[in-house]
Design a protein around this motif. Structure first.
Motif, mmCIF file in Angstrom:
data_model
loop_
_atom_site.group_PDB
_atom_site.id
_atom_site.type_symbol
_atom_site.label_atom_id
_atom_site.label_comp_id
_atom_site.label_asym_id
_atom_site.label_seq_id
_atom_site.Cartn_x
_atom_site.Cartn_y
_atom_site.Cartn_z
ATOM 1 N N GLU A 147 0.829 -1.205 0.000
ATOM 2 C CA GLU A 147 0.000 0.000 0.000
ATOM 3 C C GLU A 147 0.864 1.257 0.000
ATOM 4 O OE1 GLU A 147 -3.567 2.075 2.668
ATOM 5 O OE2 GLU A 147 -2.826 0.064 3.160
ATOM 6 N N ALA A 148 1.976 1.225 0.732
ATOM 7 C CA ALA A 148 2.893 2.369 0.726
ATOM 8 C C ALA A 148 3.474 2.594 -0.666
ATOM 9 C CB ALA A 148 4.006 2.143 1.747
ATOM 10 N N ILE A 149 3.812 1.514 -1.357
ATOM 11 C CA ILE A 149 4.332 1.642 -2.722
ATOM 12 C C ILE A 149 3.264 2.228 -3.638
ATOM 13 C CG2 ILE A 149 5.177 0.339 -4.711
ATOM 14 C CD1 ILE A 149 6.505 -1.573 -2.787
ATOM 15 N N ASP A 150 2.004 1.844 -3.450
ATOM 16 C CA ASP A 150 0.922 2.420 -4.252
ATOM 17 C C ASP A 150 0.801 3.923 -4.014
ATOM 18 O OD1 ASP A 150 0.369 -0.072 -5.251
ATOM 19 O OD2 ASP A 150 -1.293 -0.486 -3.886
ATOM 20 N N VAL A 151 0.999 4.366 -2.764
ATOM 21 C CA VAL A 151 0.974 5.806 -2.474
ATOM 22 C C VAL A 151 2.104 6.511 -3.221
ATOM 23 C CG1 VAL A 151 1.235 7.546 -0.664
ATOM 24 C CG2 VAL A 151 -0.131 5.497 -0.228
ATOM 25 N N ILE A 152 3.291 5.897 -3.236
ATOM 26 C CA ILE A 152 4.423 6.487 -3.970
ATOM 27 C C ILE A 152 4.110 6.556 -5.462
ATOM 28 C CG2 ILE A 152 6.850 6.176 -4.580
ATOM 29 C CD1 ILE A 152 7.267 4.831 -1.885
ATOM 30 N N VAL A 153 3.526 5.497 -6.013
ATOM 31 C CA VAL A 153 3.205 5.469 -7.439
ATOM 32 C C VAL A 153 2.197 6.562 -7.785
ATOM 33 C CG1 VAL A 153 2.111 4.103 -9.258
ATOM 34 C CG2 VAL A 153 3.775 3.035 -7.730
ATOM 35 N N ARG A 154 1.160 6.701 -6.979
ATOM 36 C CA ARG A 154 0.155 7.748 -7.256
ATOM 37 C C ARG A 154 0.777 9.136 -7.184
ATOM 38 N NH1 ARG A 154 -3.125 4.289 -3.992
ATOM 39 N NH2 ARG A 154 -2.786 5.627 -2.176
ATOM 40 N N SER A 155 1.673 9.343 -6.240
ATOM 41 C CA SER A 155 2.321 10.643 -6.124
ATOM 42 C C SER A 155 3.231 10.912 -7.322
ATOM 43 C CB SER A 155 3.131 10.697 -4.819
ATOM 44 O OG SER A 155 3.786 11.939 -4.686
ATOM 45 N N LEU A 156 3.965 9.893 -7.776
ATOM 46 C CA LEU A 156 4.839 10.078 -8.943
ATOM 47 C C LEU A 156 4.014 10.364 -10.198
ATOM 48 C CD1 LEU A 156 7.447 7.212 -8.357
ATOM 49 C CD2 LEU A 156 7.789 9.665 -8.014
ATOM 50 N N LEU B 279 6.401 -4.109 -8.771
ATOM 51 C CA LEU B 279 6.935 -4.566 -7.482
ATOM 52 C C LEU B 279 5.812 -4.760 -6.467
ATOM 53 C CD1 LEU B 279 9.365 -5.189 -5.678
ATOM 54 C CD2 LEU B 279 9.550 -2.730 -5.197
ATOM 55 N N SER B 280 4.864 -3.857 -6.438
ATOM 56 C CA SER B 280 3.724 -3.986 -5.527
ATOM 57 C C SER B 280 2.913 -5.236 -5.829
ATOM 58 C CB SER B 280 2.843 -2.736 -5.604
ATOM 59 O OG SER B 280 1.696 -2.871 -4.807
ATOM 60 N N SER B 281 2.676 -5.496 -7.118
ATOM 61 C CA SER B 281 1.936 -6.705 -7.505
ATOM 62 C C SER B 281 2.699 -7.962 -7.099
ATOM 63 C CB SER B 281 1.695 -6.700 -9.015
ATOM 64 O OG SER B 281 0.960 -5.561 -9.413
ATOM 65 N N MET B 282 4.016 -7.947 -7.267
ATOM 66 C CA MET B 282 4.830 -9.102 -6.879
ATOM 67 C C MET B 282 4.767 -9.348 -5.376
ATOM 68 S SD MET B 282 8.022 -9.969 -5.452
ATOM 69 C CE MET B 282 9.119 -8.575 -5.720
ATOM 70 N N MET B 283 4.818 -8.284 -4.586
ATOM 71 C CA MET B 283 4.762 -8.433 -3.131
ATOM 72 C C MET B 283 3.418 -8.985 -2.677
ATOM 73 S SD MET B 283 6.691 -5.043 -1.686
ATOM 74 C CE MET B 283 8.446 -4.775 -1.956
ATOM 75 N N LEU C 234 10.363 12.222 -6.040
ATOM 76 C CA LEU C 234 10.380 11.049 -5.176
ATOM 77 C C LEU C 234 10.427 11.426 -3.697
ATOM 78 C CD1 LEU C 234 10.457 7.994 -4.944
ATOM 79 C CD2 LEU C 234 12.938 8.091 -5.211
ATOM 80 N N SER C 235 11.147 12.485 -3.358
ATOM 81 C CA SER C 235 11.227 12.898 -1.950
ATOM 82 C C SER C 235 9.865 13.283 -1.405
ATOM 83 C CB SER C 235 12.206 14.068 -1.812
ATOM 84 O OG SER C 235 11.799 15.158 -2.631
ATOM 85 N N VAL C 236 9.065 13.960 -2.223
ATOM 86 C CA VAL C 236 7.702 14.320 -1.807
ATOM 87 C C VAL C 236 6.835 13.072 -1.693
ATOM 88 C CG1 VAL C 236 5.635 15.620 -2.455
ATOM 89 C CG2 VAL C 236 7.904 16.625 -2.814
ATOM 90 N N ALA C 237 7.031 12.115 -2.595
ATOM 91 C CA ALA C 237 6.261 10.870 -2.539
ATOM 92 C C ALA C 237 6.545 10.111 -1.243
ATOM 93 C CB ALA C 237 6.584 10.004 -3.750
ATOM 94 N N LEU C 238 7.808 10.078 -0.831
ATOM 95 C CA LEU C 238 8.154 9.410 0.428
ATOM 96 C C LEU C 238 7.535 10.127 1.620
ATOM 97 C CD1 LEU C 238 11.931 8.587 -0.210
ATOM 98 C CD2 LEU C 238 9.970 7.054 -0.422
ATOM 99 N N SER C 239 7.529 11.446 1.598
ATOM 100 C CA SER C 239 6.928 12.192 2.706
ATOM 101 C C SER C 239 5.414 12.002 2.755
ATOM 102 C CB SER C 239 7.272 13.682 2.580
ATOM 103 O OG SER C 239 6.689 14.234 1.398
ATOM 104 N N MET C 240 4.775 11.762 1.603
ATOM 105 C CA MET C 240 3.341 11.489 1.598
ATOM 106 C C MET C 240 3.033 10.167 2.288
ATOM 107 S SD MET C 240 1.939 12.802 -2.118
ATOM 108 C CE MET C 240 0.281 12.308 -1.664
ATOM 109 N N VAL C 241 3.895 9.172 2.082
ATOM 110 C CA VAL C 241 3.728 7.906 2.810
ATOM 111 C C VAL C 241 3.807 8.158 4.307
ATOM 112 C CG1 VAL C 241 4.703 5.614 3.208
ATOM 113 C CG2 VAL C 241 4.655 6.566 0.904
ATOM 114 N N ALA C 242 4.744 9.013 4.727
ATOM 115 C CA ALA C 242 4.907 9.317 6.149
ATOM 116 C C ALA C 242 3.680 10.012 6.726
ATOM 117 C CB ALA C 242 6.150 10.187 6.351
ATOM 118 N N ARG C 243 2.991 10.809 5.917
ATOM 119 C CA ARG C 243 1.811 11.531 6.407
ATOM 120 C C ARG C 243 0.544 10.691 6.384
ATOM 121 N NH1 ARG C 243 3.927 15.719 3.099
ATOM 122 N NH2 ARG C 243 2.317 15.273 1.563
ATOM 123 N N GLU C 244 0.453 9.733 5.455
ATOM 124 C CA GLU C 244 -0.805 9.033 5.241
ATOM 125 C C GLU C 244 -0.849 7.621 5.797
ATOM 126 O OE1 GLU C 244 -1.828 9.081 1.140
ATOM 127 O OE2 GLU C 244 -1.661 11.267 0.943
#
Length: 329
Positions: free
Chosen positions: A160-169, A247-251, A175-185
């Motif tokens: 789910e965290a990877i999906d948040v990064i993908v949506r942000s990208l 990667l998310s699908s594989m996990m 990428l730095s903003v995408a990582l911070s979005m995971v931290a907030r959500e």
């Protein structure tokens, strides 16, 4: 006035088991109170511990230092203890107690258990044994169980965290903003780990180093795939959102396979658990109910070698059954 001879009572009634059980129970009760108190003092309206600590800090850098300190690290991110293996266990278990403070608590619990056992049994051997069990073995087992639970939760949250990064990208964020979005959500443990990585990049670390630190802090194997994928993309280029989607699908597929294997091996695991526990349980029950059960044979010269040989066979059997019912997917 009547005086009670505790030593004679212990030898007559076989109170060794209850004494050790009482000492262990007191230690677990005190630890539960400490954990409950720490949880009650957290802000329930915030999604993870990092955001709770940030709300209590005057600056983001101060919050990062406090998070590192509570996770067993120094202000600059190094281990607090010289013995890094135990320090890593404390860090990956997620317990929000500094490693040096946890060592102090373990020492107090061990000394208390040793003192109580010595007063009851007047035996230095049993006192040292009780101190080692209560002060070292039980805390390490508790931390190991906590780490296993945290890793399992991290594994479930990571796709789910990877999906948040993908949506942000895909929305055009770096990428730095995408990582911070995971931290907030995202809640703990993923939210706090990504948040610490984001804060480390804010205060001077490069992306590869921050992600490598996060992988060590979390200790989750699937996280290595994410770190490697991002590192390779930063070097060679490519469509990172597509890579992370695959990667998310594989996990998720690996998680489904693990759950299937876990369910198929449930009968074998419970059988192995029962076969491992029954001999030890019978020994303690006999010792408590009939303290003099082995009185007639314990002076025999072959008694202790037979006991050691039986314990060795029991340990080998437990190890073999564990290898037979645990599968790595």
């Amino acid at each position: 006035m009547m005086f009670v001879d505790l030593e004679s009572i212990v030898h007559q009634t076989g109170l060794l088991g209850p004494v050790v059980a009482l000492t262990i129970g007191v230690f677990l009760f005190v630890e539960a109170l400490i954990l409950a108190w720490s949880r009650q003092n957290q802000d329930k309206g915030l999604i993870n511990r990092r955001m709770s600590i940030q709300a209590q800090s005057t600056s983001q850098e101060e919050a990062l230092i406090e998070l590192r300190r509570r996770r067993g690290l120094t202000a600059d991110g190094r281990y607090q203890l010289v013995y890094s293996l135990f320090n890593r266990l404390v860090m990956q278990s997620g317990v929000m107690i500094p490693a040096y403070r946890l060592i102090f608590m373990m020492m107090l619990a061990g000394m208390a258990a040793g003192a109580v056992t010595f007063m009851m049994l007047k035996s230095i051997v049993f006192a040292v044994l009780a101190a080692g069990v209560v002060g070292v073995v039980i805390p390490v087992l508790i931390l190991t169980v906590m780490r296993a639970g945290r890793l399992k939760k991290f594994e479930a949250q990571l796709p789910e965290a990877i999906d948040v990064i993908v949506r942000s990208l895909k929305a055009g964020h770096p990428l730095s903003v995408a990582l911070s979005m995971v931290a907030r959500e995202m809640p703990d443990p993923v939210g706090t780990e990504f948040g610490i990585a984001s804060d480390e990049m804010t205060y001077g670390l490069d992306l590869d180093t921050a992600l490598a630190n996060m992988r060590v802090r979390a200790g989750q194997s699937d996280l290595a795939f994410l770190v490697v994928a991002i590192s390779i993309q930063q070097t060679t280029g490519g469509n990172l959102s597509e890579i992370l989607t695959n990667l998310s699908s594989m996990m998720r597929a690996r998680a489904r396979m693990k759950r299937k294997v876990h369910s198929l091996s449930a009968e074998g695991r419970f059988s192995a658990m029962a076969l491992s526990i029954i001999p030890a349980a019978l020994f303690f029950i006999i010792t408590i109910q009939v303290p003099n059960y082995y009185e007639d044979v314990k002076t025999d010269p072959y008694f202790m070698p037979t006991v050691y040989f039986g314990l060795a066979l029991w340990a080998i059997g437990v190890w073999m059954m564990r290898r037979m019912v645990n599968f790595k997917v």
